[in-house]
Scaffold this active site. Structure first.
Site, PDB file in Angstrom:
ATOM      1  N   LYS A  63       0.812  -1.221   0.000  1.00  0.00           N
ATOM      2  CA  LYS A  63       0.000   0.000   0.000  1.00  0.00           C
ATOM      3  C   LYS A  63       0.844   1.269   0.000  1.00  0.00           C
ATOM      4  O   LYS A  63       0.486   2.242  -0.666  1.00  0.00           O
ATOM      5  CB  LYS A  63      -0.981  -0.026   1.160  1.00  0.00           C
ATOM      6  CG  LYS A  63      -2.082  -1.050   0.929  1.00  0.00           C
ATOM      7  CD  LYS A  63      -3.236  -0.846   1.860  1.00  0.00           C
ATOM      8  CE  LYS A  63      -4.389  -1.743   1.458  1.00  0.00           C
ATOM      9  NZ  LYS A  63      -5.575  -1.526   2.281  1.00  0.00           N
ATOM     10  N   ASP A 103     -12.295   1.935   1.461  1.00  0.00           N
ATOM     11  CA  ASP A 103     -12.683   1.388   2.773  1.00  0.00           C
ATOM     12  C   ASP A 103     -13.751   2.241   3.465  1.00  0.00           C
ATOM     13  O   ASP A 103     -14.630   1.720   4.146  1.00  0.00           O
ATOM     14  CB  ASP A 103     -11.464   1.236   3.684  1.00  0.00           C
ATOM     15  CG  ASP A 103     -10.644   0.001   3.331  1.00  0.00           C
ATOM     16  OD1 ASP A 103     -11.218  -0.937   2.748  1.00  0.00           O
ATOM     17  OD2 ASP A 103      -9.438  -0.016   3.618  1.00  0.00           O
TER      18      ASP A 103
END
Ligand code: ATR
Length: 281
Positions: free
Chosen positions: A69, A105
């Site tokens: 990430k 998310d």
């Protein structure tokens, strides 16, 4: 000649544990779309080359998971405003030859909360977020985007809580873990984003006494599906929101981008993934 099928993938190292292929595969199948969603294992040293070669290999985008990430954040040509503010991204696609990245998310968190407790915003008191990591950042920004105004971030490492509170803005305050009872007093939304309570992790010790009677308790841990926190909350007749729905809802915007249809999070999909979680428990 038939057109090449659209392909997406989840890139991680390792990637065998990812449930994304199951989720996207279910949507491709039930929507009758020509497409594929694959697992792509790339070691950190190979990640940049993998991204570069994706279009040539027929990939229209994908999901990026641990440990890539941070690298993704540095390599993306275009980050959405949200991803930039949160400081992370999990969904990629290509536009005019550029690698674009977004964070979904927060969308997943709100999507599942909206679906489970549609009236959650009504008479909302304080919202308490346990944890100040990547997931907590997404959730704090998601709540603020809905105009939620009293957010308490409680974290073991207080500097991390303070940094997140500062980034989100005036609506949030940081608390040390020892101040948890104070933070929880009169709270009406409690969200656990720490790994505590997850299978093979230490338990989460969180007293629910101070919460409002109409409070909602949300645990983003989904293995086990019913965490001790959720069990205790249910025993007190509090409303509960589990972690699995967030996982399912966060996948939808990527699917829509790659395959052109916004998929639904159905009971059938939930049962499929739930059975898989139980199998590997
Ligand atoms: P994620 O991206 O899933 O949010 P993360 O960024 O590693 O993962 O964040 C994990 C969160 O769980 C952090 O808030 C961490 O607290 P610290 O910032 O103090 O490390 C919290 N956490 C993990 N183990 C913990 C423990 N044993 N006690 C309390 N908090 C814990």
């Amino acid at each position: 000649m038939t057109a090449a099928i659209r392909k997406a993938c989840v890139i991680g190292y390792p990637v065998a544990h990812s449930r994304s292929p199951m989720i996207h595969g279910h949507w491709l199948r039930t929507l009758g779309l020509q497409g594929a969603y694959e697992r792509a294992e790339a070691a950190p040293a190979d990640f940049a080359a993998f991204l570069r070669d994706m279009p040539e290999r027929g990939y229209v985008g994908g999901n990026v998971t641990v440990p890539h990430k941070e690298q993704l954040f540095a390599l993306a040509g275009e980050l959405t405003d949200l991803a930039r503010r949160i400081g992370s991204a999990n969904t990629i696609w290509f536009e005019n030859g550029q690698l674009c990245a977004d964070s979904t998310d927060g969308h997943g968190f709100l999507g599942h909360l909206d679906a489970t407790v549609p009236e959650w915003e009504k008479a909302l008191g304080r919202s308490v977020i346990l944890g100040a990591g990547g997931a907590a950042r997404c959730i704090a920004f998601a709540l603020a985007s809905r105009g939620v105004t009293d957010i308490a971030i409680v974290n073991r490492n207080p500097a991390r809580a303070e940094a997140l509170a500062r980034d989100v803005g005036r609506v949030t305050r940081a608390f040390a873990w020892t101040e948890l009872p104070t933070a929880l007093r009169e709270a009406s939304l409690l969200i656990n984003t720490t790994s505590l309570g997850m299978a093979h992790q230490p338990p989460l010790d969180c007293p629910l006494d101070g919460l409002r009677e109409d409070a909602i308790v949300n645990d983003i841990v989904y293995a086990p599906l019913e965490t001790p926190l959720l069990r205790t909350a249910r025993a007190r007749d509090l409303r509960t929101v589990d972690g699995l729905g967030m996982l399912l809802h966060q996948a939808a915007p990527g699917f829509a981008r790659w395959f052109g249809v916004m998929p639904a999070v159905t009971d059938e999909l939930r049962s499929l993934v739930e059975a898989d979680i139980q199998k590997s428990a």
